[in-house]
Design a protein around this motif. Structure first.
Motif, PDB file in Angstrom:
ATOM      1  N   PRO A  66      31.593  11.078  92.635  1.00  0.00           N
ATOM      2  CA  PRO A  66      31.661  12.460  92.134  1.00  0.00           C
ATOM      3  C   PRO A  66      32.274  12.510  90.741  1.00  0.00           C
ATOM      4  O   PRO A  66      33.326  13.096  90.506  1.00  0.00           O
ATOM      5  N   ILE A  67      31.603  11.859  89.805  1.00  0.00           N
ATOM      6  CA  ILE A  67      32.040  11.783  88.415  1.00  0.00           C
ATOM      7  C   ILE A  67      31.131  12.658  87.558  1.00  0.00           C
ATOM      8  O   ILE A  67      29.917  12.673  87.732  1.00  0.00           O
ATOM      9  N   ASN A  68      31.727  13.398  86.657  1.00  0.00           N
ATOM     10  CA  ASN A  68      30.982  14.150  85.659  1.00  0.00           C
ATOM     11  C   ASN A  68      31.189  13.455  84.317  1.00  0.00           C
ATOM     12  O   ASN A  68      32.252  13.555  83.717  1.00  0.00           O
ATOM     13  N   VAL A  69      30.186  12.712  83.868  1.00  0.00           N
ATOM     14  CA  VAL A  69      30.261  12.053  82.564  1.00  0.00           C
ATOM     15  C   VAL A  69      29.921  13.072  81.488  1.00  0.00           C
ATOM     16  O   VAL A  69      28.880  13.738  81.552  1.00  0.00           O
ATOM     17  N   ARG A  70      30.809  13.186  80.501  1.00  0.00           N
ATOM     18  CA  ARG A  70      30.663  14.199  79.461  1.00  0.00           C
ATOM     19  C   ARG A  70      30.508  13.503  78.112  1.00  0.00           C
ATOM     20  O   ARG A  70      31.463  12.937  77.574  1.00  0.00           O
ATOM     21  N   PHE A  71      29.284  13.515  77.594  1.00  0.00           N
ATOM     22  CA  PHE A  71      28.995  12.899  76.297  1.00  0.00           C
ATOM     23  C   PHE A  71      29.342  13.894  75.188  1.00  0.00           C
ATOM     24  O   PHE A  71      28.848  15.025  75.176  1.00  0.00           O
ATOM     25  N   ILE A  72      30.179  13.463  74.255  1.00  0.00           N
ATOM     26  CA  ILE A  72      30.697  14.342  73.214  1.00  0.00           C
ATOM     27  C   ILE A  72      30.172  13.891  71.856  1.00  0.00           C
ATOM     28  O   ILE A  72      30.302  12.719  71.492  1.00  0.00           O
TER      29      ILE A  72
ATOM     30  N   LYS B 238      26.787   8.499  61.673  1.00  0.00           N
ATOM     31  CA  LYS B 238      27.389   8.023  62.918  1.00  0.00           C
ATOM     32  C   LYS B 238      27.172   8.995  64.074  1.00  0.00           C
ATOM     33  O   LYS B 238      27.441   8.668  65.224  1.00  0.00           O
ATOM     34  N   LEU B 239      26.706  10.204  63.747  1.00  0.00           N
ATOM     35  CA  LEU B 239      26.506  11.231  64.758  1.00  0.00           C
ATOM     36  C   LEU B 239      25.238  10.962  65.564  1.00  0.00           C
ATOM     37  O   LEU B 239      24.159  10.792  65.005  1.00  0.00           O
ATOM     38  N   VAL B 240      25.381  10.926  66.871  1.00  0.00           N
ATOM     39  CA  VAL B 240      24.233  10.880  67.782  1.00  0.00           C
ATOM     40  C   VAL B 240      24.118  12.274  68.379  1.00  0.00           C
ATOM     41  O   VAL B 240      24.994  12.728  69.119  1.00  0.00           O
ATOM     42  N   SER B 241      23.058  12.972  68.057  1.00  0.00           N
ATOM     43  CA  SER B 241      22.923  14.372  68.453  1.00  0.00           C
ATOM     44  C   SER B 241      22.662  14.509  69.946  1.00  0.00           C
ATOM     45  O   SER B 241      22.199  13.579  70.614  1.00  0.00           O
ATOM     46  N   TYR B 242      22.932  15.690  70.431  1.00  0.00           N
ATOM     47  CA  TYR B 242      22.606  16.024  71.824  1.00  0.00           C
ATOM     48  C   TYR B 242      21.134  15.763  72.123  1.00  0.00           C
ATOM     49  O   TYR B 242      20.786  15.175  73.150  1.00  0.00           O
ATOM     50  N   ALA B 243      20.252  16.174  71.224  1.00  0.00           N
ATOM     51  CA  ALA B 243      18.817  15.994  71.454  1.00  0.00           C
ATOM     52  C   ALA B 243      18.465  14.514  71.611  1.00  0.00           C
ATOM     53  O   ALA B 243      17.676  14.139  72.489  1.00  0.00           O
ATOM     54  N   GLU B 244      19.062  13.680  70.769  1.00  0.00           N
ATOM     55  CA  GLU B 244      18.769  12.248  70.865  1.00  0.00           C
ATOM     56  C   GLU B 244      19.359  11.647  72.129  1.00  0.00           C
ATOM     57  O   GLU B 244      18.710  10.847  72.811  1.00  0.00           O
ATOM     58  N   MET B 245      20.584  12.022  72.474  1.00  0.00           N
ATOM     59  CA  MET B 245      21.189  11.518  73.714  1.00  0.00           C
ATOM     60  C   MET B 245      20.367  11.936  74.924  1.00  0.00           C
ATOM     61  O   MET B 245      20.100  11.133  75.830  1.00  0.00           O
TER      62      MET B 245
ATOM     63  N   THR C  61      27.400  14.228  88.054  1.00  0.00           N
ATOM     64  CA  THR C  61      26.604  14.998  87.097  1.00  0.00           C
ATOM     65  C   THR C  61      26.836  14.474  85.679  1.00  0.00           C
ATOM     66  O   THR C  61      27.730  13.668  85.438  1.00  0.00           O
ATOM     67  N   VAL C  62      26.016  14.969  84.766  1.00  0.00           N
ATOM     68  CA  VAL C  62      26.075  14.553  83.369  1.00  0.00           C
ATOM     69  C   VAL C  62      26.140  15.805  82.495  1.00  0.00           C
ATOM     70  O   VAL C  62      25.448  16.795  82.764  1.00  0.00           O
ATOM     71  N   SER C  63      26.979  15.756  81.467  1.00  0.00           N
ATOM     72  CA  SER C  63      27.122  16.905  80.572  1.00  0.00           C
ATOM     73  C   SER C  63      27.111  16.446  79.123  1.00  0.00           C
ATOM     74  O   SER C  63      27.415  15.287  78.823  1.00  0.00           O
ATOM     75  N   PHE C  64      26.794  17.385  78.246  1.00  0.00           N
ATOM     76  CA  PHE C  64      26.774  17.113  76.809  1.00  0.00           C
ATOM     77  C   PHE C  64      27.574  18.202  76.097  1.00  0.00           C
ATOM     78  O   PHE C  64      27.336  19.398  76.307  1.00  0.00           O
ATOM     79  N   ILE C  65      28.511  17.787  75.265  1.00  0.00           N
ATOM     80  CA  ILE C  65      29.301  18.727  74.474  1.00  0.00           C
ATOM     81  C   ILE C  65      28.799  18.646  73.040  1.00  0.00           C
ATOM     82  O   ILE C  65      28.943  17.626  72.364  1.00  0.00           O
ATOM     83  N   THR C  66      28.208  19.746  72.593  1.00  0.00           N
ATOM     84  CA  THR C  66      27.333  19.727  71.409  1.00  0.00           C
ATOM     85  C   THR C  66      27.947  20.477  70.229  1.00  0.00           C
ATOM     86  O   THR C  66      27.265  21.253  69.554  1.00  0.00           O
TER      87      THR C  66
END
Length: 406
Positions: A261-267, A281-288, A321-326
């Motif tokens: 039950p881990i929520n990985v949050r890509f920032i 160096k920025l990997v955008s939300y769209a690319e991730m 779950t997986v999340s993205f902080i954009t």
């Protein structure tokens, strides 16, 4: 057994030393649905997911149909002090307990280090509790403890105990690097901590040392397991993604959500003083998202709360779950409900804004609570509708992240 040790999973994925690391690939720069779980389509076409006991009470989510908009919540219990000129109610307070840290993460602190505020100018425990009480009595219902590294404060358990006792506070959270969390977490939970975010930017031990300038990778993995075992749901894992450093690990991080039950949050990588930010160096939300979808094509959007900073997703067969902080490519300023109290007593209404106002100085000068409320309310009323674009942010003077609080 449903749970697999995170550290064993890392070893199986990478072995003792992955080939791309040997090749120097990163030196160029810097809901839950197990197969047994039922799901169904509601009348609105959105997928609803029920709890499954195999994930030990992990909360269920409901996915949203694309583009469903929700109004910001209207809460009559929130005082005018917390409402800005755009009607946003600021019910989430982040408190930095210290500027000190036992890591030296490259995106948080410059290589030469930072000048720390003298202890005499940092808020004491009693001052933190007094200010927190004013915020909670006015309508704040969530507090997150940050740093620096909050667990290195010797009185962290006492702070948690006093904060969790404030009437009206629903969530007491902490963001930590996890280095000493395993031994402290049982007492912290007893003291009222009920939500945890653990920072981990790589699953490769040698890369961890490169990124943090310290050892301790295995201790962080152990802290994630400890949080799961103690019943935190979900255990949030924060991962700052930097091109050429850890962007090749995105799908490996997603794999951590399969059985836990881990929520990985890509920032998205954000600019702060001294962290040598670059758009390259920025990997955008769209690319991730594109990378994740190529390997996990069953990924589905969850229904986000109007004040969420993250875009949340589930994957068929995954417990977590997986999340993205954009923050850089798709800001969430319209629903912002967050304010910050820094370790030195400065009050900050926007992470990327340079404006700060001291609460420590008037507090120590003997001001009463009504006077503090007037200072807080005036600062919140001055909050802008949105922060600047990422290129303007990069040129704006702001403090290092370790001063602001993660």
């Amino acid at each position: 057994m449903m749970r697999r040790c995170v550290s064993l999973l890392v070893g199986r994925c990478f072995g003792p030393q992955p080939p791309f690391f040997l090749a120097g690939a990163f030196t160029s720069g810097f809901g839950h649905i197990p197969s047994s779980q039922s799901s169904y389509k509601g009348s609105n076409g959105c997928v609803s997911v029920s709890d499954d006991p195999s994930c030990s009470g992990y909360m269920a989510y409901t996915t949203s149909c694309a583009g469903l908009a929700e109004p910001l919540p209207n809460d009559n219990s929130v005082s005018d002090m917390l409402v800005d000129s755009f009607g946003r109610m600021h019910t989430y307070l982040r408190i930095s307990l210290t500027e000190r840290c036992n890591l030296r993460c490259q995106y948080c602190m410059p290589a030469e280090g930072v000048e720390l505020t003298p202890n005499s100018k940092l808020l004491s425990r009693n001052e933190i509790i007094r200010l927190a009480n004013i915020f909670v009595a006015s309508g704040v219902n969530k507090i997150r403890l940050t740093g620096g590294e909050p667990t290195i404060r010797s009185d962290i358990e006492d702070i948690c105990s006093q904060l969790s006792g404030l009437k009206g506070l629903k969530t007491l959270a902490m963001t930590t690097n996890g280095l000493v969390l395993t031994r402290k977490l049982p007492k912290l939970k007893e003291s009222g901590l009920n939500s945890i975010n653990i920072s981990l930017d790589t699953l490769v031990p040698a890369k961890f040392e490169f990124m943090t300038r310290r050892k301790g990778h295995n201790k962080v993995l152990e802290s994630i397991d400890a949080a799961v075992d103690l019943g935190f749901r979900p255990v949030k894992v924060n991962c700052v993604v930097i091109r050429g450093v850890n962007d090749e690990e995105i799908c490996d991080f997603v794999e951590l959500t399969r059985d836990k039950p881990i929520n990985v949050r890509f920032i998205e990588f954000m600019p702060f003083d001294g962290n040598v930010w670059s758009s390259k160096k920025l990997v955008s939300y769209a690319e991730m998202m594109d990378r994740v979808r190529q390997q996990f094509n069953s990924i589905k959007r969850l229904k986000d709360h109007p004040t969420d900073t993250a875009k949340n997703f589930m994957i068929d067969g995954h417990c977590g779950t997986v999340s993205f902080i954009t923050s850089m490519t798709e800001n969430f300023c319209a629903g912002c409900n967050r304010i910050r109290l820094l370790a030195d007593g400065n009050f900050k209404v926007c992470l990327f804004g340079p404006s700060e106002v001291s609460l420590r100085d008037p507090l120590r000068a003997g001001i009463d609570d009504l006077g503090l409320k007037e200072i807080i309310g005036a600062a919140i009323k001055r909050k802008k509708a949105a922060h600047a674009g990422m290129f303007d942010i990069a040129k704006t003077s702001n403090r290092p992240m370790i001063h602001i609080g993660g």
